[in-house]
Enzyme design. Structure first.
Site, PDB file in Angstrom:
ATOM      1  N   ASN A  10       0.796  -1.231   0.000  1.00  0.00           N
ATOM      2  CA  ASN A  10       0.000   0.000   0.000  1.00  0.00           C
ATOM      3  C   ASN A  10       0.831   1.285   0.000  1.00  0.00           C
ATOM      4  O   ASN A  10       0.273   2.371  -0.071  1.00  0.00           O
ATOM      5  CB  ASN A  10      -1.002   0.013   1.181  1.00  0.00           C
ATOM      6  CG  ASN A  10      -1.956  -1.157   1.090  1.00  0.00           C
ATOM      7  OD1 ASN A  10      -2.600  -1.348   0.051  1.00  0.00           O
ATOM      8  ND2 ASN A  10      -2.033  -1.972   2.129  1.00  0.00           N
ATOM      9  N   ARG A  17      -3.905   7.147  -0.415  1.00  0.00           N
ATOM     10  CA  ARG A  17      -4.379   6.501   0.817  1.00  0.00           C
ATOM     11  C   ARG A  17      -4.303   7.474   1.997  1.00  0.00           C
ATOM     12  O   ARG A  17      -3.282   8.144   2.199  1.00  0.00           O
ATOM     13  CB  ARG A  17      -3.561   5.227   1.104  1.00  0.00           C
ATOM     14  CG  ARG A  17      -2.199   5.463   1.701  1.00  0.00           C
ATOM     15  CD  ARG A  17      -1.394   4.219   1.976  1.00  0.00           C
ATOM     16  NE  ARG A  17      -1.854   3.429   3.091  1.00  0.00           N
ATOM     17  CZ  ARG A  17      -1.055   2.641   3.831  1.00  0.00           C
ATOM     18  NH1 ARG A  17       0.225   2.551   3.555  1.00  0.00           N
ATOM     19  NH2 ARG A  17      -1.555   1.943   4.812  1.00  0.00           N
ATOM     20  N   TYR A  22      -0.826   9.860   5.912  1.00  0.00           N
ATOM     21  CA  TYR A  22       0.400   9.607   5.140  1.00  0.00           C
ATOM     22  C   TYR A  22       0.819  10.779   4.245  1.00  0.00           C
ATOM     23  O   TYR A  22       1.868  10.699   3.594  1.00  0.00           O
ATOM     24  CB  TYR A  22       0.219   8.337   4.299  1.00  0.00           C
ATOM     25  CG  TYR A  22      -0.011   7.099   5.164  1.00  0.00           C
ATOM     26  CD1 TYR A  22       1.013   6.592   5.957  1.00  0.00           C
ATOM     27  CD2 TYR A  22      -1.262   6.475   5.213  1.00  0.00           C
ATOM     28  CE1 TYR A  22       0.805   5.483   6.771  1.00  0.00           C
ATOM     29  CE2 TYR A  22      -1.478   5.361   6.023  1.00  0.00           C
ATOM     30  CZ  TYR A  22      -0.438   4.875   6.793  1.00  0.00           C
ATOM     31  OH  TYR A  22      -0.642   3.775   7.602  1.00  0.00           O
ATOM     32  N   ASN A  74      10.370  -0.015   5.110  1.00  0.00           N
ATOM     33  CA  ASN A  74       9.044   0.241   5.669  1.00  0.00           C
ATOM     34  C   ASN A  74       8.178  -0.930   5.214  1.00  0.00           C
ATOM     35  O   ASN A  74       7.700  -0.947   4.084  1.00  0.00           O
ATOM     36  CB  ASN A  74       8.482   1.568   5.156  1.00  0.00           C
ATOM     37  CG  ASN A  74       7.104   1.844   5.757  1.00  0.00           C
ATOM     38  OD1 ASN A  74       6.495   0.968   6.384  1.00  0.00           O
ATOM     39  ND2 ASN A  74       6.615   3.050   5.544  1.00  0.00           N
ATOM     40  N   HIS A  80       3.710  -5.711  11.300  1.00  0.00           N
ATOM     41  CA  HIS A  80       3.007  -6.211  12.479  1.00  0.00           C
ATOM     42  C   HIS A  80       2.687  -7.697  12.398  1.00  0.00           C
ATOM     43  O   HIS A  80       2.051  -8.228  13.306  1.00  0.00           O
ATOM     44  CB  HIS A  80       1.720  -5.394  12.675  1.00  0.00           C
ATOM     45  CG  HIS A  80       1.900  -3.934  12.438  1.00  0.00           C
ATOM     46  ND1 HIS A  80       2.766  -3.159  13.190  1.00  0.00           N
ATOM     47  CD2 HIS A  80       1.388  -3.084  11.488  1.00  0.00           C
ATOM     48  CE1 HIS A  80       2.746  -1.910  12.734  1.00  0.00           C
ATOM     49  NE2 HIS A  80       1.928  -1.842  11.695  1.00  0.00           N
ATOM     50  N   GLU A  98      14.335   0.596  10.260  1.00  0.00           N
ATOM     51  CA  GLU A  98      12.888   0.510  10.030  1.00  0.00           C
ATOM     52  C   GLU A  98      12.302   1.922   9.991  1.00  0.00           C
ATOM     53  O   GLU A  98      12.653   2.744  10.846  1.00  0.00           O
ATOM     54  CB  GLU A  98      12.306  -0.286  11.206  1.00  0.00           C
ATOM     55  CG  GLU A  98      10.807  -0.329  11.293  1.00  0.00           C
ATOM     56  CD  GLU A  98      10.345  -1.020  12.602  1.00  0.00           C
ATOM     57  OE1 GLU A  98      11.204  -1.326  13.478  1.00  0.00           O
ATOM     58  OE2 GLU A  98       9.131  -1.227  12.728  1.00  0.00           O
ATOM     59  N   HIS A 100       8.632   4.227   9.566  1.00  0.00           N
ATOM     60  CA  HIS A 100       7.176   4.369   9.424  1.00  0.00           C
ATOM     61  C   HIS A 100       6.872   5.842   9.225  1.00  0.00           C
ATOM     62  O   HIS A 100       7.374   6.686   9.993  1.00  0.00           O
ATOM     63  CB  HIS A 100       6.436   3.828  10.648  1.00  0.00           C
ATOM     64  CG  HIS A 100       6.725   2.390  10.860  1.00  0.00           C
ATOM     65  ND1 HIS A 100       6.207   1.418  10.031  1.00  0.00           N
ATOM     66  CD2 HIS A 100       7.541   1.769  11.729  1.00  0.00           C
ATOM     67  CE1 HIS A 100       6.683   0.250  10.418  1.00  0.00           C
ATOM     68  NE2 HIS A 100       7.504   0.426  11.432  1.00  0.00           N
ATOM     69  N   ARG A 111      -0.958  -2.185  15.873  1.00  0.00           N
ATOM     70  CA  ARG A 111       0.265  -1.637  15.252  1.00  0.00           C
ATOM     71  C   ARG A 111       1.417  -1.527  16.257  1.00  0.00           C
ATOM     72  O   ARG A 111       2.488  -1.030  15.933  1.00  0.00           O
ATOM     73  CB  ARG A 111      -0.007  -0.258  14.643  1.00  0.00           C
ATOM     74  CG  ARG A 111      -0.972  -0.306  13.480  1.00  0.00           C
ATOM     75  CD  ARG A 111      -1.109   1.052  12.800  1.00  0.00           C
ATOM     76  NE  ARG A 111      -2.411   1.152  12.163  1.00  0.00           N
ATOM     77  CZ  ARG A 111      -2.685   0.717  10.933  1.00  0.00           C
ATOM     78  NH1 ARG A 111      -1.745   0.178  10.188  1.00  0.00           N
ATOM     79  NH2 ARG A 111      -3.906   0.830  10.438  1.00  0.00           N
TER      80      ARG A 111
HETATM   81  C1  DQA Z   1       3.166   2.296   8.070  1.00  0.00           C
HETATM   82  C2  DQA Z   1       2.376   1.979   9.337  1.00  0.00           C
HETATM   83  C3  DQA Z   1       1.745   0.615   9.235  1.00  0.00           C
HETATM   84  O1  DQA Z   1       1.026   0.317  10.426  1.00  0.00           O
HETATM   85  C4  DQA Z   1       0.787   0.573   8.067  1.00  0.00           C
HETATM   86  O2  DQA Z   1       0.217  -0.703   7.944  1.00  0.00           O
HETATM   87  C5  DQA Z   1       1.398   1.028   6.799  1.00  0.00           C
HETATM   88  C6  DQA Z   1       2.324   2.162   6.821  1.00  0.00           C
HETATM   89  C7  DQA Z   1       3.733   3.730   8.086  1.00  0.00           C
HETATM   90  O3  DQA Z   1       4.545   4.024   7.219  1.00  0.00           O
HETATM   91  O4  DQA Z   1       3.339   4.549   8.916  1.00  0.00           O
HETATM   92  O5  DQA Z   1       1.096   0.526   5.720  1.00  0.00           O
HETATM   93  O6  DQA Z   1       4.263   1.412   7.997  1.00  0.00           O
END
Ligand code: DQA
Length: 147
Positions: A10, A17, A22, A74, A80, A98, A100, A111
């Site tokens: 995604n 989205r 985001y 990411n 999760h 990592e 996010h 999450r």
């Molecule tokens: C994410 C946070 C995740 O919980 C979510 O499923 C995503 C994006 C983030 O970049 O904040 O797809 O990794």
């Protein structure tokens, strides 16, 4: 130095989205941002994205054969759930950070677990797309502390 940036499911939908979470920039804008940041620093960078867990495992394994120096990942929702992505990172033993985009620590209970955190030497969250650049800085510092 060469860095692989992996985005999971995604993240190709950035800009579409949930823009309140985001942001409005799309995936291409993210790739451009990372590419110009790395160009200024003479870092070779490859950005890959997949919606499929096995593809992400394959990308991580291939990084070993391609002698990648560092990984920014990411894993999206696979963060999760995926022991397979964690095991792939452990298999290749390449320093990884990592990222996010959102602050997952202030979101839903599901999450709050991150499997890749068991491997990555740092986690960046809630910094938007800039978080990827921060992750690249951390990898550069780790690989070349004299810089
Ligand atoms: C994410 C946070 C995740 O919980 C979510 O499923 C995503 C994006 C983030 O970049 O904040 O797809 O990794």
């Amino acid at each position: 130095m060469n860095i692989l940036v992996i985005n999971g499911p995604n993240l190709n939908m950035l800009g579409i989205r949930e823009p309140g979470i985001y942001g409005n920039d799309n995936y291409e804008a993210l790739v451009d941002k990372i590419a110009s940041y790395c160009e200024e620093r003479a870092i070779d960078v490859t950005c890959l994205q997949s919606n499929h867990e096995g593809d992400i495992v394959d990308m991580i394994q291939q990084a070993y054969f391609d002698k990648v120096d560092g990984i920014v990942i990411n894993p999206g929702a696979y963060t999760h759930t995926s022991v397979a992505i964690l095991d792939a990172l452990k298999s290749v033993d390449i320093p990884a950070v990592e990222v996010h985009i959102s602050d997952v620590s202030s979101r839903e209970p599901f999450r709050q677990v991150s499997y890749v955190s068991y491997y990555c030497f740092a986690t960046i969250m809630g910094e938007g797309l800039e978080g990827y650049l921060h992750a690249i800085d951390l990898i550069e510092d780790k690989l070349d502390p004299e810089k």
